[in-house]
Write a protein that holds these residues in place. Sequence first.
Motif, PDB file in Angstrom:
ATOM      1  N   GLN A   7       0.808  -1.213   0.000  1.00  0.00           N
ATOM      2  CA  GLN A   7       0.000   0.000   0.000  1.00  0.00           C
ATOM      3  C   GLN A   7       0.846   1.271   0.000  1.00  0.00           C
ATOM      4  OE1 GLN A   7      -2.256  -1.236   3.598  1.00  0.00           O
ATOM      5  NE2 GLN A   7      -4.055  -0.833   2.328  1.00  0.00           N
ATOM      6  N   ALA A   8       2.130   1.157  -0.349  1.00  0.00           N
ATOM      7  CA  ALA A   8       2.997   2.347  -0.351  1.00  0.00           C
ATOM      8  C   ALA A   8       4.028   2.237  -1.457  1.00  0.00           C
ATOM      9  CB  ALA A   8       3.696   2.485   1.006  1.00  0.00           C
ATOM     10  N   ILE A   9       4.486   3.412  -1.864  1.00  0.00           N
ATOM     11  CA  ILE A   9       5.530   3.492  -2.888  1.00  0.00           C
ATOM     12  C   ILE A   9       6.335   4.768  -2.650  1.00  0.00           C
ATOM     13  CG2 ILE A   9       4.094   4.736  -4.571  1.00  0.00           C
ATOM     14  CD1 ILE A   9       5.406   2.911  -6.749  1.00  0.00           C
ATOM     15  N   ASP A  10       7.628   4.698  -2.902  1.00  0.00           N
ATOM     16  CA  ASP A  10       8.515   5.861  -2.852  1.00  0.00           C
ATOM     17  C   ASP A  10       8.939   6.139  -4.285  1.00  0.00           C
ATOM     18  OD1 ASP A  10       8.325   5.698  -0.078  1.00  0.00           O
ATOM     19  OD2 ASP A  10      10.209   4.625   0.139  1.00  0.00           O
ATOM     20  N   VAL A  11       8.668   7.355  -4.760  1.00  0.00           N
ATOM     21  CA  VAL A  11       8.892   7.668  -6.175  1.00  0.00           C
ATOM     22  C   VAL A  11       9.421   9.079  -6.378  1.00  0.00           C
ATOM     23  CG1 VAL A  11       7.109   6.105  -7.088  1.00  0.00           C
ATOM     24  CG2 VAL A  11       6.489   8.447  -6.492  1.00  0.00           C
ATOM     25  N   ARG A  12       9.887   9.282  -7.580  1.00  0.00           N
ATOM     26  CA  ARG A  12      10.128  10.615  -8.127  1.00  0.00           C
ATOM     27  C   ARG A  12       9.641  10.555  -9.571  1.00  0.00           C
ATOM     28  NH1 ARG A  12      15.866   8.654  -7.850  1.00  0.00           N
ATOM     29  NH2 ARG A  12      15.900   9.376  -5.709  1.00  0.00           N
ATOM     30  N   LEU A  13       9.470  11.705 -10.177  1.00  0.00           N
ATOM     31  CA  LEU A  13       8.972  11.768 -11.547  1.00  0.00           C
ATOM     32  C   LEU A  13       9.880  12.695 -12.338  1.00  0.00           C
ATOM     33  CD1 LEU A  13       6.676  10.754 -13.365  1.00  0.00           C
ATOM     34  CD2 LEU A  13       5.305  12.689 -12.611  1.00  0.00           C
ATOM     35  N   PRO A  14      10.609  12.168 -13.331  1.00  0.00           N
ATOM     36  CA  PRO A  14      11.527  13.006 -14.116  1.00  0.00           C
ATOM     37  C   PRO A  14      10.818  14.232 -14.684  1.00  0.00           C
ATOM     38  CG  PRO A  14      11.823  10.696 -14.675  1.00  0.00           C
ATOM     39  CD  PRO A  14      10.605  10.773 -13.785  1.00  0.00           C
ATOM     40  N   GLY A  15      11.494  15.364 -14.574  1.00  0.00           N
ATOM     41  CA  GLY A  15      10.949  16.612 -15.088  1.00  0.00           C
ATOM     42  C   GLY A  15      10.052  17.338 -14.102  1.00  0.00           C
ATOM     43  N   LEU A  16       9.861  16.766 -12.925  1.00  0.00           N
ATOM     44  CA  LEU A  16       9.003  17.370 -11.912  1.00  0.00           C
ATOM     45  C   LEU A  16       9.761  17.362 -10.586  1.00  0.00           C
ATOM     46  CD1 LEU A  16       5.988  18.352 -11.520  1.00  0.00           C
ATOM     47  CD2 LEU A  16       5.537  16.052 -10.658  1.00  0.00           C
ATOM     48  N   SER A  17       9.853  18.499  -9.951  1.00  0.00           N
ATOM     49  CA  SER A  17      10.558  18.538  -8.669  1.00  0.00           C
ATOM     50  C   SER A  17       9.785  17.708  -7.650  1.00  0.00           C
ATOM     51  CB  SER A  17      10.692  19.982  -8.166  1.00  0.00           C
ATOM     52  OG  SER A  17       9.436  20.467  -7.723  1.00  0.00           O
ATOM     53  N   THR A  18      10.497  17.096  -6.719  1.00  0.00           N
ATOM     54  CA  THR A  18       9.811  16.323  -5.685  1.00  0.00           C
ATOM     55  C   THR A  18       8.963  17.240  -4.806  1.00  0.00           C
ATOM     56  OG1 THR A  18      11.846  16.337  -4.370  1.00  0.00           O
ATOM     57  CG2 THR A  18      11.357  14.339  -5.623  1.00  0.00           C
ATOM     58  N   PRO A  66      13.327  15.405   0.882  1.00  0.00           N
ATOM     59  CA  PRO A  66      14.072  16.239  -0.067  1.00  0.00           C
ATOM     60  C   PRO A  66      15.547  15.846  -0.183  1.00  0.00           C
ATOM     61  CG  PRO A  66      13.503  17.502   1.902  1.00  0.00           C
ATOM     62  CD  PRO A  66      12.808  16.186   2.014  1.00  0.00           C
ATOM     63  N   ARG A  67      16.166  15.391   0.898  1.00  0.00           N
ATOM     64  CA  ARG A  67      17.584  14.989   0.826  1.00  0.00           C
ATOM     65  C   ARG A  67      17.790  13.786  -0.073  1.00  0.00           C
ATOM     66  NH1 ARG A  67      20.099  14.775   6.709  1.00  0.00           N
ATOM     67  NH2 ARG A  67      20.215  16.988   7.198  1.00  0.00           N
ATOM     68  N   HIS A  89       7.041   9.746  -0.692  1.00  0.00           N
ATOM     69  CA  HIS A  89       6.356   8.521  -0.267  1.00  0.00           C
ATOM     70  C   HIS A  89       4.861   8.747  -0.411  1.00  0.00           C
ATOM     71  CE1 HIS A  89       5.200   5.204   2.517  1.00  0.00           C
ATOM     72  NE2 HIS A  89       4.227   6.049   2.815  1.00  0.00           N
ATOM     73  N   LEU A  90       4.160   7.784  -1.009  1.00  0.00           N
ATOM     74  CA  LEU A  90       2.698   7.811  -1.109  1.00  0.00           C
ATOM     75  C   LEU A  90       2.167   6.510  -0.535  1.00  0.00           C
ATOM     76  CD1 LEU A  90       2.426   8.798  -4.877  1.00  0.00           C
ATOM     77  CD2 LEU A  90       2.123  10.331  -2.947  1.00  0.00           C
ATOM     78  N   ARG A 132      -2.447  11.965   5.896  1.00  0.00           N
ATOM     79  CA  ARG A 132      -1.497  12.593   6.813  1.00  0.00           C
ATOM     80  C   ARG A 132      -0.266  12.963   6.006  1.00  0.00           C
ATOM     81  NH1 ARG A 132      -0.786   7.682   5.989  1.00  0.00           N
ATOM     82  NH2 ARG A 132       1.019   6.456   6.578  1.00  0.00           N
ATOM     83  N   SER A 133       0.612  13.760   6.579  1.00  0.00           N
ATOM     84  CA  SER A 133       1.836  14.136   5.860  1.00  0.00           C
ATOM     85  C   SER A 133       2.962  14.356   6.837  1.00  0.00           C
ATOM     86  CB  SER A 133       1.608  15.390   5.017  1.00  0.00           C
ATOM     87  OG  SER A 133       1.310  16.485   5.838  1.00  0.00           O
ATOM     88  N   TRP A 134       4.169  14.220   6.308  1.00  0.00           N
ATOM     89  CA  TRP A 134       5.389  14.484   7.077  1.00  0.00           C
ATOM     90  C   TRP A 134       6.482  14.898   6.146  1.00  0.00           C
ATOM     91  CZ3 TRP A 134       3.215   9.809   6.107  1.00  0.00           C
ATOM     92  CH2 TRP A 134       3.968   8.868   5.418  1.00  0.00           C
TER      93      TRP A 134
END
Length: 181
Positions: A136-147, A166-167, A172-173, A179-181
């Motif tokens: 139920q979770a994934i850690d991602v980035r998307l090329p061309g889009l800032s995190t 950011p480091r 994470h989704l 909620r958020s952190w």
Amino acid sequence: MQGYHRRDFLKISMATLAAAILPRTALAAIQASDERRTLSFYNTHTGERIKTCYFENGDYCPDGLARINHVLRDHRTGTISEIDPHLLDQLHAIKRNVQTDQPFSVISGYRSPQTNRQLRQNGGAVARKSFHTMGQAIDVRLPGLSTQRLRRIALDLKAGGVGYYPRSDFVHLDTGPVRSW
């Protein structure tokens, strides 16, 4: 109800009811739609790439889901588990929002309980009952889009947990509580 008048109570009650009934997010709009949904992934650990349809004709596609489950497997153990289709819907909502065909770069998808334990023991900031271990979770980035922007879009969906790293340059989704952190 000290401090509130009956009229105030009714206004608040009606607003709460409307908020619960009306679809408020991009995710709700996508889930209500029968449109064809396709996602692309690049697994940063295995080098695998896929582009697959996971929803078509009003239903999830078993073959597409199986391909996604394989690419998002625990790369340390090779364990494959079912990924929550609602997590895929979150990713699709993001993809639609930014109008891109770029693949999501996957840092972590499914994580076996064994791997999760190992990461915790090695001092990683890993939840004991991680949503990763339930698909139920994934850690991602998307090329061309800032995190940072990816995080903002995910927060606007109000569809689950959103963590911002950011480091390490990923977001994470999950499909847990909002909620958020």
